[in-house]
Scaffold this motif. Structure first.
Motif, PDB file in Angstrom:
ATOM      1  N   ALA A 155       0.832  -1.206   0.000  1.00 34.48           N
ATOM      2  CA  ALA A 155       0.000   0.000   0.000  1.00 34.48           C
ATOM      3  C   ALA A 155       0.872   1.263   0.000  1.00 34.48           C
ATOM      4  O   ALA A 155       0.602   2.208  -0.746  1.00 34.48           O
ATOM      5  CB  ALA A 155      -0.924  -0.006   1.218  1.00 34.48           C
ATOM      6  N   LEU A 156       1.912   1.259   0.806  1.00 31.54           N
ATOM      7  CA  LEU A 156       2.827   2.391   0.856  1.00 31.54           C
ATOM      8  C   LEU A 156       3.534   2.581  -0.485  1.00 31.54           C
ATOM      9  O   LEU A 156       3.681   3.707  -0.973  1.00 31.54           O
ATOM     10  CB  LEU A 156       3.845   2.175   1.974  1.00 31.54           C
ATOM     11  CG  LEU A 156       4.791   3.305   2.300  1.00 31.54           C
ATOM     12  CD1 LEU A 156       4.029   4.541   2.735  1.00 31.54           C
ATOM     13  CD2 LEU A 156       5.768   2.870   3.386  1.00 31.54           C
ATOM     14  N   ALA A 157       3.939   1.480  -1.115  1.00 30.78           N
ATOM     15  CA  ALA A 157       4.620   1.555  -2.408  1.00 30.78           C
ATOM     16  C   ALA A 157       3.696   2.116  -3.489  1.00 30.78           C
ATOM     17  O   ALA A 157       4.130   2.904  -4.334  1.00 30.78           O
ATOM     18  CB  ALA A 157       5.142   0.180  -2.808  1.00 30.78           C
ATOM     19  N   VAL A 158       2.428   1.735  -3.459  1.00 28.11           N
ATOM     20  CA  VAL A 158       1.474   2.255  -4.454  1.00 28.11           C
ATOM     21  C   VAL A 158       1.287   3.758  -4.268  1.00 28.11           C
ATOM     22  O   VAL A 158       1.338   4.525  -5.238  1.00 28.11           O
ATOM     23  CB  VAL A 158       0.125   1.506  -4.358  1.00 28.11           C
ATOM     24  CG1 VAL A 158      -0.959   2.219  -5.144  1.00 28.11           C
ATOM     25  CG2 VAL A 158       0.276   0.080  -4.855  1.00 28.11           C
ATOM     26  N   VAL A 159       1.101   4.195  -3.031  1.00 27.22           N
ATOM     27  CA  VAL A 159       0.886   5.623  -2.772  1.00 27.22           C
ATOM     28  C   VAL A 159       2.131   6.432  -3.152  1.00 27.22           C
ATOM     29  O   VAL A 159       2.037   7.453  -3.845  1.00 27.22           O
ATOM     30  CB  VAL A 159       0.507   5.857  -1.293  1.00 27.22           C
ATOM     31  CG1 VAL A 159       0.533   7.335  -0.945  1.00 27.22           C
ATOM     32  CG2 VAL A 159      -0.861   5.262  -1.008  1.00 27.22           C
ATOM     33  N   ALA A 182       2.637   9.105  -6.262  1.00 20.18           N
ATOM     34  CA  ALA A 182       3.086  10.479  -5.976  1.00 20.18           C
ATOM     35  C   ALA A 182       4.331  10.821  -6.784  1.00 20.18           C
ATOM     36  O   ALA A 182       4.443  11.928  -7.330  1.00 20.18           O
ATOM     37  CB  ALA A 182       3.355  10.639  -4.485  1.00 20.18           C
ATOM     38  N   LYS A 183       5.262   9.882  -6.890  1.00 19.68           N
ATOM     39  CA  LYS A 183       6.476  10.137  -7.678  1.00 19.68           C
ATOM     40  C   LYS A 183       6.138  10.275  -9.151  1.00 19.68           C
ATOM     41  O   LYS A 183       6.663  11.141  -9.847  1.00 19.68           O
ATOM     42  CB  LYS A 183       7.479   8.999  -7.478  1.00 19.68           C
ATOM     43  CG  LYS A 183       8.156   9.035  -6.142  1.00 19.68           C
ATOM     44  CD  LYS A 183       9.170   7.923  -6.068  1.00 19.68           C
ATOM     45  CE  LYS A 183      10.015   8.050  -4.845  1.00 19.68           C
ATOM     46  NZ  LYS A 183      11.183   7.197  -4.912  1.00 19.68           N
ATOM     47  N   TRP A 184       5.259   9.405  -9.657  1.00 18.30           N
ATOM     48  CA  TRP A 184       4.870   9.468 -11.062  1.00 18.30           C
ATOM     49  C   TRP A 184       4.208  10.819 -11.355  1.00 18.30           C
ATOM     50  O   TRP A 184       4.533  11.472 -12.345  1.00 18.30           O
ATOM     51  CB  TRP A 184       3.919   8.323 -11.401  1.00 18.30           C
ATOM     52  CG  TRP A 184       3.341   8.420 -12.764  1.00 18.30           C
ATOM     53  CD1 TRP A 184       3.967   8.144 -13.944  1.00 18.30           C
ATOM     54  CD2 TRP A 184       2.024   8.844 -13.101  1.00 18.30           C
ATOM     55  NE1 TRP A 184       3.101   8.374 -14.990  1.00 18.30           N
ATOM     56  CE2 TRP A 184       1.907   8.802 -14.496  1.00 18.30           C
ATOM     57  CE3 TRP A 184       0.933   9.249 -12.347  1.00 18.30           C
ATOM     58  CZ2 TRP A 184       0.745   9.152 -15.152  1.00 18.30           C
ATOM     59  CZ3 TRP A 184      -0.234   9.602 -12.997  1.00 18.30           C
ATOM     60  CH2 TRP A 184      -0.312   9.550 -14.397  1.00 18.30           C
ATOM     61  N   LEU A 185       3.317  11.232 -10.473  1.00 16.52           N
ATOM     62  CA  LEU A 185       2.609  12.491 -10.684  1.00 16.52           C
ATOM     63  C   LEU A 185       3.560  13.688 -10.628  1.00 16.52           C
ATOM     64  O   LEU A 185       3.459  14.599 -11.452  1.00 16.52           O
ATOM     65  CB  LEU A 185       1.499  12.646  -9.642  1.00 16.52           C
ATOM     66  CG  LEU A 185       0.577  13.835  -9.818  1.00 16.52           C
ATOM     67  CD1 LEU A 185      -0.140  13.769 -11.163  1.00 16.52           C
ATOM     68  CD2 LEU A 185      -0.443  13.871  -8.692  1.00 16.52           C
ATOM     69  N   VAL A 198       7.662   7.802 -14.379  1.00 13.24           N
ATOM     70  CA  VAL A 198       7.968   6.399 -14.073  1.00 13.24           C
ATOM     71  C   VAL A 198       9.426   6.239 -13.657  1.00 13.24           C
ATOM     72  O   VAL A 198       9.744   5.427 -12.783  1.00 13.24           O
ATOM     73  CB  VAL A 198       7.616   5.511 -15.288  1.00 13.24           C
ATOM     74  CG1 VAL A 198       8.171   4.123 -15.136  1.00 13.24           C
ATOM     75  CG2 VAL A 198       6.111   5.442 -15.460  1.00 13.24           C
ATOM     76  N   MET A 199      10.311   7.022 -14.249  1.00 10.24           N
ATOM     77  CA  MET A 199      11.732   6.891 -13.926  1.00 10.24           C
ATOM     78  C   MET A 199      12.031   7.264 -12.474  1.00 10.24           C
ATOM     79  O   MET A 199      13.028   6.822 -11.912  1.00 10.24           O
ATOM     80  CB  MET A 199      12.581   7.753 -14.854  1.00 10.24           C
ATOM     81  CG  MET A 199      12.531   7.277 -16.279  1.00 10.24           C
ATOM     82  SD  MET A 199      12.994   5.572 -16.430  1.00 10.24           S
ATOM     83  CE  MET A 199      14.316   5.703 -17.562  1.00 10.24           C
ATOM     84  N   LEU A 200      11.188   8.049 -11.854  1.00  8.42           N
ATOM     85  CA  LEU A 200      11.419   8.437 -10.463  1.00  8.42           C
ATOM     86  C   LEU A 200      11.039   7.348  -9.461  1.00  8.42           C
ATOM     87  O   LEU A 200      11.477   7.386  -8.312  1.00  8.42           O
ATOM     88  CB  LEU A 200      10.608   9.697 -10.130  1.00  8.42           C
ATOM     89  CG  LEU A 200      11.060  10.983 -10.785  1.00  8.42           C
ATOM     90  CD1 LEU A 200      10.121  12.103 -10.387  1.00  8.42           C
ATOM     91  CD2 LEU A 200      12.476  11.313 -10.387  1.00  8.42           C
ATOM     92  N   ILE A 201      10.247   6.376  -9.882  1.00  7.05           N
ATOM     93  CA  ILE A 201       9.691   5.407  -8.942  1.00  7.05           C
ATOM     94  C   ILE A 201      10.758   4.619  -8.192  1.00  7.05           C
ATOM     95  O   ILE A 201      10.648   4.411  -6.992  1.00  7.05           O
ATOM     96  CB  ILE A 201       8.689   4.476  -9.657  1.00  7.05           C
ATOM     97  CG1 ILE A 201       7.446   5.280 -10.043  1.00  7.05           C
ATOM     98  CG2 ILE A 201       8.311   3.291  -8.789  1.00  7.05           C
ATOM     99  CD1 ILE A 201       6.434   4.521 -10.845  1.00  7.05           C
TER     100      ILE A 201
END
Length: 115
Positions: A13-17, A21-24, A45-48
Motif C-alpha cells: 500500500a505504501l509503495a502504491v501511494v 506520488a512520484k509518477w505524478l 515512471v523513472m522516479l519510482i
C-alpha cells in the motif's frame, strides 16, 4: 526474511501511494518543461525506483522496539519499488533516438520496359 510477510500488505500500500506520488510529480515537472505526453509518463515512471535508500539507513539507525517491524517494512517497501520501477519504465516505452532521423531509402521500383 521471516519478518517481511506480515508487513507485505502495508508495504505494498505504501509503495502504491509513493509510486503514484512520484509518477505524478515527475509527470507534472515534465509537463511544465514542455515535454510531450509520452515523455511526461517516462519522466514520472523513472522516479519510482529512486531515493528509497535513505529509508534503509533511517530504519537501521533506530534503536527502538519498533525497529524490527520498521526494518521489515522498509526492506519490503524498497524491494517492491526497486522491482516495479524498471518494469514500469520498460512498459512506458523506450526513449526516442537521439539526433536527427536518417531518411529511409525509397523502395526500388521496376520501370516498365517498352515492348
Amino acid at each position: 526474511p521471516a519478518a517481511i510477510p506480515p508487513v507485505l500488505l502495508p508495504a505494498l500500500a505504501l509503495a502504491v501511494v509513493v509510486g503514484l506520488a512520484k509518477w505524478l510529480s515527475g509527470r507534472t515537472a515534465a509537463r511544465l518543461a514542455g515535454v510531450a505526453r509520452r515523455g511526461q509518463n517516462r519522466a514520472g515512471v523513472m522516479l519510482i525506483a529512486h531515493g528509497e535508500f535513505s529509508l534503509v539507513i533511517a530504519a537501521l539507525a533506530t534503536g527502538t522496539a519498533v525497529a524490527a517491524d520498521l526494518n521489515a517494512l522498509t526492506a519490503a517497501f524498497v524491494m517492491l519499488l526497486a522491482v516495479a520501477g524498471p518494469i514500469l519504465a520498460r512498459l512506458a516505452g523506450r526513449p526516442p533516438r537521439s539526433g536527427p532521423r536518417r531518411p529511409q531509402p525509397e523502395p526500388a521500383t521496376r520501370e516498365a520496359t517498352p515492348a
